[in-house]
Design a protein around this motif. Structure first.
Motif, PDB file in Angstrom:
ATOM      1  N   GLU A  58     -11.584  17.995  -3.676  1.00  0.00           N
ATOM      2  CA  GLU A  58     -11.432  17.570  -5.066  1.00  0.00           C
ATOM      3  C   GLU A  58     -10.118  16.826  -5.338  1.00  0.00           C
ATOM      4  O   GLU A  58     -10.000  16.134  -6.336  1.00  0.00           O
ATOM      5  N   GLN A  59      -9.128  16.992  -4.473  1.00  0.00           N
ATOM      6  CA  GLN A  59      -7.808  16.443  -4.761  1.00  0.00           C
ATOM      7  C   GLN A  59      -7.755  14.926  -4.756  1.00  0.00           C
ATOM      8  O   GLN A  59      -7.239  14.321  -5.682  1.00  0.00           O
ATOM      9  N   PHE A  60      -8.244  14.309  -3.686  1.00  0.00           N
ATOM     10  CA  PHE A  60      -8.125  12.861  -3.545  1.00  0.00           C
ATOM     11  C   PHE A  60      -9.438  12.250  -3.054  1.00  0.00           C
ATOM     12  O   PHE A  60      -9.555  11.859  -1.895  1.00  0.00           O
ATOM     13  N   PRO A  61     -10.448  12.161  -3.957  1.00  0.00           N
ATOM     14  CA  PRO A  61     -11.706  11.532  -3.559  1.00  0.00           C
ATOM     15  C   PRO A  61     -11.490  10.039  -3.309  1.00  0.00           C
ATOM     16  O   PRO A  61     -10.645   9.404  -3.935  1.00  0.00           O
ATOM     17  N   ILE A  62     -12.263   9.501  -2.379  1.00  0.00           N
ATOM     18  CA  ILE A  62     -12.133   8.108  -1.968  1.00  0.00           C
ATOM     19  C   ILE A  62     -13.506   7.437  -2.037  1.00  0.00           C
ATOM     20  O   ILE A  62     -14.499   8.018  -1.611  1.00  0.00           O
ATOM     21  N   SER A  63     -13.533   6.220  -2.548  1.00  0.00           N
ATOM     22  CA  SER A  63     -14.751   5.409  -2.536  1.00  0.00           C
ATOM     23  C   SER A  63     -14.645   4.366  -1.432  1.00  0.00           C
ATOM     24  O   SER A  63     -13.537   3.960  -1.067  1.00  0.00           O
ATOM     25  N   GLN A  64     -15.780   3.932  -0.925  1.00  0.00           N
ATOM     26  CA  GLN A  64     -15.766   2.878   0.082  1.00  0.00           C
ATOM     27  C   GLN A  64     -15.038   1.666  -0.486  1.00  0.00           C
ATOM     28  O   GLN A  64     -15.275   1.263  -1.630  1.00  0.00           O
ATOM     29  N   GLY A  65     -14.125   1.114   0.293  1.00  0.00           N
ATOM     30  CA  GLY A  65     -13.382  -0.071  -0.130  1.00  0.00           C
ATOM     31  C   GLY A  65     -12.077   0.207  -0.841  1.00  0.00           C
ATOM     32  O   GLY A  65     -11.293  -0.717  -1.080  1.00  0.00           O
ATOM     33  N   ASP A  66     -11.805   1.463  -1.207  1.00  0.00           N
ATOM     34  CA  ASP A  66     -10.521   1.797  -1.850  1.00  0.00           C
ATOM     35  C   ASP A  66      -9.372   1.448  -0.909  1.00  0.00           C
ATOM     36  O   ASP A  66      -9.456   1.662   0.304  1.00  0.00           O
ATOM     37  N   THR A  67      -8.287   0.946  -1.473  1.00  0.00           N
ATOM     38  CA  THR A  67      -7.088   0.690  -0.677  1.00  0.00           C
ATOM     39  C   THR A  67      -6.360   2.016  -0.471  1.00  0.00           C
ATOM     40  O   THR A  67      -6.007   2.694  -1.434  1.00  0.00           O
ATOM     41  N   LEU A  68      -6.158   2.367   0.800  1.00  0.00           N
ATOM     42  CA  LEU A  68      -5.512   3.629   1.171  1.00  0.00           C
ATOM     43  C   LEU A  68      -4.019   3.464   1.392  1.00  0.00           C
ATOM     44  O   LEU A  68      -3.243   4.392   1.212  1.00  0.00           O
ATOM     45  N   GLY A  69      -3.635   2.290   1.842  1.00  0.00           N
ATOM     46  CA  GLY A  69      -2.248   2.011   2.185  1.00  0.00           C
ATOM     47  C   GLY A  69      -2.149   0.607   2.732  1.00  0.00           C
ATOM     48  O   GLY A  69      -3.040  -0.219   2.483  1.00  0.00           O
ATOM     49  N   TYR A  70      -1.097   0.366   3.522  1.00  0.00           N
ATOM     50  CA  TYR A  70      -0.834  -0.975   4.013  1.00  0.00           C
ATOM     51  C   TYR A  70      -0.463  -0.941   5.491  1.00  0.00           C
ATOM     52  O   TYR A  70       0.213  -0.017   5.944  1.00  0.00           O
ATOM     53  N   VAL A  71      -0.904  -1.961   6.236  1.00  0.00           N
ATOM     54  CA  VAL A  71      -0.624  -2.069   7.668  1.00  0.00           C
ATOM     55  C   VAL A  71       0.875  -1.972   7.903  1.00  0.00           C
ATOM     56  O   VAL A  71       1.671  -2.563   7.176  1.00  0.00           O
TER      57      VAL A  71
END
Length: 124
Positions: free
Chosen positions: A83-96
């Motif tokens: 429940e804390q950090f749900p993610i959808s396909q395509g969400d930006t998670l961070g940077y290279v």
């Protein structure tokens, strides 16, 4: 399955996006190994790993920064509930980036099975 994208330093800072929906189940901040890494658990039980990130993005980034201050430590190993950090396909998670045991800016990407073993491409 493991894949790393090694290329020019111009890749540094490019957005890293989630391959499918799920939730952030684990975050790692380290001066060696994977460096800054997020582990996303997916509904099928597989997990995708995104490592050597320059920085995290969004609410998980804010939470990690808060934990740095609370624990007065750079090195972090954090587990999260679905429940804390749900993610959808395509969400930006961070940077290279080029964090941890890295020889240059790249994304280290893995897919792991429900037993936390690297999945082979034919199994995914």
């Amino acid at each position: 399955m493991q894949a790393s994208t090694f290329a020019r330093t111009t890749l540094s800072g490019l957005p890293v996006r989630a391959t499918q929906r799920g939730y952030v189940s684990y975050a790692l901040v380290s001066t060696n190994g994977y460096g800054n890494a997020l582990f996303i658990t997916h509904p099928d039980g597989n997990m995708s790993v995104y490592a050597h990130l320059d920085r995290f993005k969004g609410k998980v980034a804010d939470y990690i920064l808060q934990k740095h201050y609370e624990q007065k430590s750079f090195e972090l190993s954090l587990e999260f509930s679905p429940e804390q950090f749900p993610i959808s396909q395509g969400d930006t998670l961070g940077y290279v980036g080029n964090t941890g045991g890295s020889a240059g800016p790249h994304l280290h990407f893995e897919i792991r099975d429900s037993s936390n073993r690297s999945a082979q491409p034919a199994e995914v």
